[in-house]
Motif scaffolding. Structure first.
Motif, PDB file in Angstrom:
ATOM      1  N   MET A 133      39.588 -17.541 -32.743  1.00  0.00           N
ATOM      2  CA  MET A 133      38.272 -17.439 -33.638  1.00  0.00           C
ATOM      3  C   MET A 133      37.437 -18.599 -33.422  1.00  0.00           C
ATOM      4  SD  MET A 133      39.770 -19.136 -37.148  1.00  0.00           S
ATOM      5  CE  MET A 133      38.201 -17.991 -38.612  1.00  0.00           C
ATOM      6  N   ASN A 134      36.240 -17.749 -34.605  1.00  0.00           N
ATOM      7  CA  ASN A 134      34.355 -18.863 -34.120  1.00  0.00           C
ATOM      8  C   ASN A 134      35.297 -20.089 -34.472  1.00  0.00           C
ATOM      9  OD1 ASN A 134      31.926 -19.576 -35.152  1.00  0.00           O
ATOM     10  ND2 ASN A 134      31.705 -17.841 -33.175  1.00  0.00           N
ATOM     11  N   LYS A 135      34.587 -21.089 -33.549  1.00  0.00           N
ATOM     12  CA  LYS A 135      34.633 -22.044 -33.867  1.00  0.00           C
ATOM     13  C   LYS A 135      33.785 -22.837 -35.654  1.00  0.00           C
ATOM     14  CE  LYS A 135      33.472 -26.994 -32.767  1.00  0.00           C
ATOM     15  NZ  LYS A 135      32.340 -27.919 -32.072  1.00  0.00           N
ATOM     16  N   LEU A 136      32.569 -22.000 -35.547  1.00  0.00           N
ATOM     17  CA  LEU A 136      32.077 -21.806 -37.319  1.00  0.00           C
ATOM     18  C   LEU A 136      32.632 -21.368 -38.247  1.00  0.00           C
ATOM     19  CD1 LEU A 136      28.690 -21.883 -35.936  1.00  0.00           C
ATOM     20  CD2 LEU A 136      29.465 -23.892 -36.531  1.00  0.00           C
ATOM     21  N   ASP A 137      33.521 -20.826 -37.634  1.00  0.00           N
ATOM     22  CA  ASP A 137      34.297 -19.588 -38.873  1.00  0.00           C
ATOM     23  C   ASP A 137      36.008 -20.436 -39.552  1.00  0.00           C
ATOM     24  OD1 ASP A 137      32.687 -17.583 -39.482  1.00  0.00           O
ATOM     25  OD2 ASP A 137      33.762 -16.329 -37.095  1.00  0.00           O
ATOM     26  N   SER A 195      34.702 -23.561 -41.566  1.00  0.00           N
ATOM     27  CA  SER A 195      34.520 -22.996 -42.587  1.00  0.00           C
ATOM     28  C   SER A 195      35.264 -22.763 -44.033  1.00  0.00           C
ATOM     29  CB  SER A 195      33.809 -22.055 -42.724  1.00  0.00           C
ATOM     30  OG  SER A 195      34.522 -20.948 -42.628  1.00  0.00           O
ATOM     31  N   LEU A 196      36.523 -22.442 -43.255  1.00  0.00           N
ATOM     32  CA  LEU A 196      38.197 -21.786 -43.534  1.00  0.00           C
ATOM     33  C   LEU A 196      39.114 -23.248 -43.719  1.00  0.00           C
ATOM     34  CD1 LEU A 196      38.421 -18.662 -42.705  1.00  0.00           C
ATOM     35  CD2 LEU A 196      37.803 -19.674 -44.809  1.00  0.00           C
ATOM     36  N   GLY A 197      38.925 -24.713 -42.989  1.00  0.00           N
ATOM     37  CA  GLY A 197      39.404 -25.853 -42.634  1.00  0.00           C
ATOM     38  C   GLY A 197      40.379 -25.826 -42.219  1.00  0.00           C
ATOM     39  N   ILE A 198      40.668 -24.435 -41.091  1.00  0.00           N
ATOM     40  CA  ILE A 198      41.671 -24.342 -39.944  1.00  0.00           C
ATOM     41  C   ILE A 198      41.206 -24.960 -38.916  1.00  0.00           C
ATOM     42  CG2 ILE A 198      42.144 -22.203 -38.233  1.00  0.00           C
ATOM     43  CD1 ILE A 198      41.727 -20.623 -40.837  1.00  0.00           C
ATOM     44  N   ASP A 219      35.429 -18.874 -28.166  1.00  0.00           N
ATOM     45  CA  ASP A 219      33.693 -18.881 -28.044  1.00  0.00           C
ATOM     46  C   ASP A 219      33.794 -17.064 -27.924  1.00  0.00           C
ATOM     47  OD1 ASP A 219      31.407 -18.689 -27.216  1.00  0.00           O
ATOM     48  OD2 ASP A 219      31.053 -18.190 -25.215  1.00  0.00           O
ATOM     49  N   THR A 220      34.349 -17.382 -29.002  1.00  0.00           N
ATOM     50  CA  THR A 220      34.136 -15.491 -29.939  1.00  0.00           C
ATOM     51  C   THR A 220      32.821 -15.348 -30.350  1.00  0.00           C
ATOM     52  OG1 THR A 220      35.155 -13.514 -30.423  1.00  0.00           O
ATOM     53  CG2 THR A 220      35.050 -15.480 -31.725  1.00  0.00           C
ATOM     54  N   ALA A 221      32.956 -13.980 -31.056  1.00  0.00           N
ATOM     55  CA  ALA A 221      31.001 -13.862 -32.265  1.00  0.00           C
ATOM     56  C   ALA A 221      31.964 -14.576 -33.732  1.00  0.00           C
ATOM     57  CB  ALA A 221      30.983 -12.476 -31.943  1.00  0.00           C
ATOM     58  N   ARG A 222      30.910 -14.664 -34.305  1.00  0.00           N
ATOM     59  CA  ARG A 222      31.322 -14.989 -35.568  1.00  0.00           C
ATOM     60  C   ARG A 222      31.700 -13.533 -36.232  1.00  0.00           C
ATOM     61  NH1 ARG A 222      28.441 -19.295 -38.116  1.00  0.00           N
ATOM     62  NH2 ARG A 222      30.256 -18.949 -40.028  1.00  0.00           N
TER      63      ARG A 222
END
Length: 526
Positions: free
Chosen positions: A450-454, A457-460, A483-486
């Motif tokens: 999954m995307n880094k920013l996502d 945001s979820l604390g993962i 490095d995947t899409a949001r």
């Protein structure tokens, strides 16, 4: 016969598959004969037959060498088809990748466009619409629905990006569009392919589908389809009856997914396939198979042995003779390197021995004899030229792709899109590739990405265990940050330890029976 399903394999030879479909139709009076091609490129065969009158690619790899624009959409040839990727790299063409996320091919192209999942048919129909001159045909009306604004809104492109794409296609002298399962494995997979072929027709270009298993074209060619015969459509059944001196069923059979999950049969004979891992709604697939009499015939152990009532060991490609038909429709000779090991036998011989137990003598003594019959029965193989089965188009025809729209906002309960993907160092459901220590060491393993920013945001954190939830169920997975899409989660489909199709709902293209593996709504629970 209506209560039995026969599943052929793209790992088996043309000769194997030809005898298998004869066994199904002659001995068991069943047209419920399908293959693993159903869940990957059935949309390709169908769309090519409606566009060109032939259910196969009409070009050769080297036909693209003098192209000036190559659009790669919904596929990763660097990972999935290095042979074709090497041909792409030999060209001087401008190379464009269109995909919902950056894949391995992205680093080798000139331009990359990240589009929203499930919008391929909208994008290519909109590009065609921007160039189309009304000519009094139904295409005029259909294409009016596709506007620049539609493509921008649904595909997540800027006006500048869309205009640039249109101008590149418009100015191209020799356009090539190549695509894969990121295009076909959708609820509207057939429309995705039609939209590509319509644009290719308009530009007098080339469409080249990227396919996987060694004989995935041949398994269709020799008749392992529920809606056609090796000799052609069902109007040719009387010719086949005369040749085989028997009565044959004349009604269309059931598709692979249909016969397992929708209108279940009572027995199934599966060759070198692992539907417990490869079919959608995996939990219900297991329940369905547990209620059936299951014959598993194959070269490698897999989870099918957990539900099989009978296991028939067949020999590998190294232990038998025959032919494969590749993605170019080139018929290639397979030579035996070692004799069959232990008690395994060539697949065609197993089918013939079963037929004899039921009182039917096929009388085949060699693979050469079977192939000779194929060249007499299968129209595309009657005049093999320079090693190629028939590749000649019978006509050129546009196909209407009505605009049906998409959900513009994600369901708040399932805000992420799951896309199943293939790793460079693994293949299909892993029966072969996962036996290699070298390939396993080079693979990422049973992780989702999954995307880094996502993730933040979820604390993962990288390596955390999370739960993926869809309408079909839930699955605990390890998550990696990449490095995947949001709002996009990538999931490899090779691993029995992480059967991602557990959370893939039973959604499919009604025209072809191909499931949706590339646009699944999910939520992530830490």
């Amino acid at each position: 016969g209506e209560e039995i399903l026969f599943v052929a394999s793209g790992l088996n030879t043309n000769e194997d598959n030809y005898v298998f479909q004869r066994l199904a139709r002659q001995v068991f009076k069943s047209n419920n004969i399908d293959s693993s091609a159903r869940i990957c490129h059935a949309a390709t065969c169908y769309a090519f037959s409606k566009t060109y009158g032939i259910g196969a690619v009409i070009n050769k790899y080297d036909d693209i060498l003098d192209s000036d624009l190559i659009i790669i959409v919904g596929t990763d040839p660097y990972s999935d088809h290095p042979r074709f990727m090497s041909t792409i790299l030999k060209t001087k063409a401008k190379k464009i990748l269109i995909n919902p996320f950056k894949n391995h091919t992205a680093k080798l192209v000139d331009h990359y466009f990240e589009v929203s999942p499930g919008t391929i048919y909208i994008l290519f129909s909109s590009i065609l619409s921007a160039m189309w001159e009304p000519n009094g045909t139904p295409m005029d009306t259909v294409l009016k629905s596709y506007k620049k604004e539609i493509a921008m809104r649904y595909c997540n492109l800027t006006e500048e990006e869309f205009d640039w794409l249109v101008n590149q296609v418009k100015s191209s002298k020799k356009l090539v569009i190549t695509y894969g399962m990121g295009t076909t494995q959708h609820e509207h997979g057939i429309n995705n392919v039609f939209s590509i072929l319509n644009l290719v027709l308009f530009k007098k270009g080339i469409a080249f589908p990227i396919r996987g298993k060694a004989n995935i074209q041949g398994v269709n060619d020799v008749g392992c389809n529920p809606d056609s015969l090796p000799s052609g459509d069902f109007s040719t059944v009387f010719d086949l009856e005369k040749r085989w001196n028997t009565k044959l069923p004349k009604e269309k059979g059931r598709f692979y997914v249909e016969a397992i999950l929708i209108n279940p049969v009572k027995a199934v004979w599966i060759n070198d396939s692992n539907p417990l891992v490869s079919l959608p709604d995996a939990n219900n697939v297991r329940k369905a198979l547990e209620d059936m009499f299951v014959i598993y015939q194959g070269k490698f152990t897999n989870k099918m042995m957990e539900v099989a009532d009978v296991v028939l060991p067949s020999c590998t490609s190294f232990e038998k003779e025959g032919t494969f038909t590749n993605a170019e429709r080139k018929v290639q000779k397979l030579n035996r390197i070692i004799p069959p090991m232990y008690e395994s036998k060539p697949d065609w011989l197993i089918y013939q021995e079963v037929a004899e137990r039921f009182g039917h003598k096929f009388g085949y003594e060699s693979e050469e004899q079977i192939f000779k019959e194929i060249t007499e029965v299968v129209p595309a193989y009657k005049n093999i030229k320079d090693g190629y089965a028939d590749k000649s188009k019978k006509f050129e025809r546009y196909n209407l792709v009505p605009f049906v729209g998409l959900e513009e906002e994600k369901d708040k309960d399932y805000p992420f899109t799951l896309i199943t993907v293939r790793e460079p160092n693994q293949f299909c459901t892993g029966e072969m590739s996962r036996r290699s220590k070298t390939l396993n060491q080079a693979s990422t393993g049973p992780f989702c990405i999954m995307n880094k920013l996502d993730a933040e945001s979820l604390g993962i954190k990288d390596g955390d265990k999370v739960k993926l939830v869809s309408e079909a169920g839930e699955l605990e997975v390890k998550m990696r940050i990449g490095d995947t899409a949001r709002k996009v989660i990538l999931a490899p489909f090779h691993y029995e330890e992480m059967i991602i199709n557990t959370i893939v709902p039973l959604e499919f293209d009604f025209e072809t029976g191909t499931p949706n593996y590339k646009n699944i709504d999910v939520r992530v629970v830490k």
